[in-house]
Design a protein around this motif. Structure first.
Motif, PDB file in Angstrom:
ATOM      1  N   ASN A  55       0.841  -1.208   0.000  1.00 31.44           N
ATOM      2  CA  ASN A  55       0.000   0.000   0.000  1.00 31.44           C
ATOM      3  C   ASN A  55       0.871   1.251   0.000  1.00 31.44           C
ATOM      4  N   SER A  56       1.967   1.202  -0.721  1.00 32.77           N
ATOM      5  CA  SER A  56       2.885   2.341  -0.846  1.00 32.77           C
ATOM      6  C   SER A  56       3.411   2.813   0.502  1.00 32.77           C
ATOM      7  N   GLY A  57       3.559   1.878   1.428  1.00 28.72           N
ATOM      8  CA  GLY A  57       4.106   2.217   2.729  1.00 28.72           C
ATOM      9  C   GLY A  57       3.131   2.869   3.683  1.00 28.72           C
ATOM     10  N   MET A  58       1.859   2.906   3.327  1.00 26.04           N
ATOM     11  CA  MET A  58       0.852   3.509   4.197  1.00 26.04           C
ATOM     12  C   MET A  58       0.751   2.735   5.512  1.00 26.04           C
ATOM     13  N   HIS A  59       0.623   3.469   6.618  1.00 28.82           N
ATOM     14  CA  HIS A  59       0.473   2.826   7.920  1.00 28.82           C
ATOM     15  C   HIS A  59      -0.976   2.398   8.139  1.00 28.82           C
ATOM     16  N   MET A  60      -1.146   1.184   8.612  1.00 20.37           N
ATOM     17  CA  MET A  60      -2.473   0.666   8.933  1.00 20.37           C
ATOM     18  C   MET A  60      -2.317  -0.498   9.904  1.00 20.37           C
ATOM     19  N   PRO A  61      -3.413  -0.924  10.552  1.00 22.11           N
ATOM     20  CA  PRO A  61      -3.309  -2.077  11.450  1.00 22.11           C
ATOM     21  C   PRO A  61      -2.910  -3.331  10.671  1.00 22.11           C
ATOM     22  N   GLY A  62      -1.825  -3.943  11.096  1.00 20.45           N
ATOM     23  CA  GLY A  62      -1.373  -5.156  10.420  1.00 20.45           C
ATOM     24  C   GLY A  62      -0.507  -5.989  11.348  1.00 20.45           C
ATOM     25  N   TRP A  63      -0.667  -7.301  11.257  1.00 21.30           N
ATOM     26  CA  TRP A  63       0.139  -8.204  12.092  1.00 21.30           C
ATOM     27  C   TRP A  63       1.520  -8.425  11.495  1.00 21.30           C
ATOM     28  N   PHE A  64       1.633  -8.204  10.182  1.00 25.51           N
ATOM     29  CA  PHE A  64       2.926  -8.284   9.503  1.00 25.51           C
ATOM     30  C   PHE A  64       2.767  -7.597   8.151  1.00 25.51           C
ATOM     31  N   ASP A  65       3.888  -7.268   7.526  1.00 25.51           N
ATOM     32  CA  ASP A  65       3.865  -6.527   6.258  1.00 25.51           C
ATOM     33  C   ASP A  65       3.361  -7.411   5.117  1.00 25.51           C
ATOM     34  N   ILE A  66       2.729  -6.776   4.149  1.00 24.03           N
ATOM     35  CA  ILE A  66       2.375  -7.428   2.888  1.00 24.03           C
ATOM     36  C   ILE A  66       3.264  -6.801   1.822  1.00 24.03           C
ATOM     37  N   LYS A  67       4.125  -7.594   1.236  1.00 26.05           N
ATOM     38  CA  LYS A  67       5.105  -7.070   0.287  1.00 26.05           C
ATOM     39  C   LYS A  67       4.469  -6.682  -1.049  1.00 26.05           C
ATOM     40  N   GLU A  68       3.505  -7.489  -1.510  1.00 19.43           N
ATOM     41  CA  GLU A  68       2.803  -7.197  -2.760  1.00 19.43           C
ATOM     42  C   GLU A  68       1.446  -7.884  -2.728  1.00 19.43           C
ATOM     43  N   TRP A  69       0.515  -7.351  -3.527  1.00 22.26           N
ATOM     44  CA  TRP A  69      -0.817  -7.953  -3.576  1.00 22.26           C
ATOM     45  C   TRP A  69      -0.767  -9.192  -4.466  1.00 22.26           C
ATOM     46  N   ASP A  70      -0.535 -10.287  -3.847  1.00 23.43           N
ATOM     47  CA  ASP A  70      -0.388 -11.562  -4.544  1.00 23.43           C
ATOM     48  C   ASP A  70      -1.197 -12.597  -3.778  1.00 23.43           C
ATOM     49  N   PRO A  71      -2.282 -13.123  -4.369  1.00 27.25           N
ATOM     50  CA  PRO A  71      -3.121 -14.078  -3.641  1.00 27.25           C
ATOM     51  C   PRO A  71      -2.388 -15.351  -3.232  1.00 27.25           C
ATOM     52  N   HIS A  72      -1.214 -15.590  -3.792  1.00 26.38           N
ATOM     53  CA  HIS A  72      -0.434 -16.778  -3.420  1.00 26.38           C
ATOM     54  C   HIS A  72       0.673 -16.457  -2.412  1.00 26.38           C
ATOM     55  N   MET A  73       0.798 -15.176  -2.025  1.00 28.87           N
ATOM     56  CA  MET A  73       1.688 -14.761  -0.933  1.00 28.87           C
ATOM     57  C   MET A  73       3.114 -15.289  -1.101  1.00 28.87           C
ATOM     58  N   LYS A  74       3.719 -15.034  -2.266  1.00 33.89           N
ATOM     59  CA  LYS A  74       5.067 -15.572  -2.506  1.00 33.89           C
ATOM     60  C   LYS A  74       6.115 -14.890  -1.630  1.00 33.89           C
TER      61      LYS A  74
END
Length: 233
Positions: free
Chosen positions: A62-81
């Motif tokens: 999300n372009s580094g936007m701060h939001m509630p999250g348990w861990f970072d999401i590197k890219e929007w990938d449904p397979h979470m590579k």
């Protein structure tokens, strides 16, 4: 521990505890409906509910936007590579802290159930490998776990006792077959990984037709029955 939304049991003292972990961008408050749903049934009168709030962190996807999250999401990938292992392990410790808190308050581990949605479900599935006490059950809604994570979790002398204590603890995994955020194949991969590689014996995978990244009424009914069975209600 992060702050949490807590809903007290209808009767005192409470004897059972449900810990529910929200998804990315949500808060504990967003899942309090589950307490309202379950408390319609008398068998949950002695159950307290804990809905932890994730810290606000920058989300790379999300372009580094701060939001509630348990861990970072590197890219929007449904397979979470790509996976934020460091953030994930930190949040696993947070879950462990909530369990220890309740046990110190006199709640038997068997009367504690951990569950979550999306990122919260990923933490729940990791907790099956990480917890050092055998609890009553786990539930993951639209969840995933990265293959190989057990080696990271168990590559620590401290976690030796966690390697087998929950292998026969019941696990409920609900997943929609139209999920565009966490592909259902990722959910099925979690089931295969935890049963075939990690040797969990009581993994219950439920597929819900035409369900996207959400929770279905039938899924909530199935989940309620699962919790009752875990606690022999």
């Amino acid at each position: 521990m992060n702050q949490a939304v807590r809903i007290a049991s209808r009767t005192k003292p409470h004897t059972h505890v449900l810990i529910v972990l929200h998804g990315l961008g949500d808060t504990g408050q967003g899942w309090t409906f589950l307490a309202s749903e379950l408390q319609q049934e008398k068998c949950f009168d002695s159950t307290s509910f804990i809905f932890p709030n994730a810290p606000h962190i920058p989300i790379t996807a999300n372009s580094g936007m701060h939001m509630p999250g348990w861990f970072d999401i590197k890219e929007w990938d449904p397979h979470m590579k790509q996976f934020d292992t460091e953030g994930y392990l930190k949040s696993l410790q947070c879950v462990e802290d909530y369990v220890e808190e309740q046990m110190k308050n006199g709640i038997p581990a068997k009367n504690i159930i951990i569950g979550g949605f999306s990122q919260g479900a990923a933490l729940t599935l990791g907790s099956t490998l990480n917890l050092k006490e055998k609890i009553g059950g786990f539930f993951a809604l639209s969840g995933f776990i990265n293959s190989g994570i057990k080696d990271v979790i168990w590559d620590n002398e401290v976690n030796k006792s966690a390697k087998s204590c929950n292998l026969d603890t019941p696990i409920f995994h609900g997943h929609g077959d139209w999920d565009p955020i966490v592909a259902i194949e990722k959910g099925k991969q979690a089931e295969r990984y935890l049963t075939e590689e990690c040797h969990f014996k009581d993994y219950n995978f439920h597929e819900y037709a035409h369900l996207e990244h959400s929770v279905a009424p039938q899924e909530l009914r199935d989940l309620t029955n699962f919790i009752k069975k875990c606690w022999q209600m």
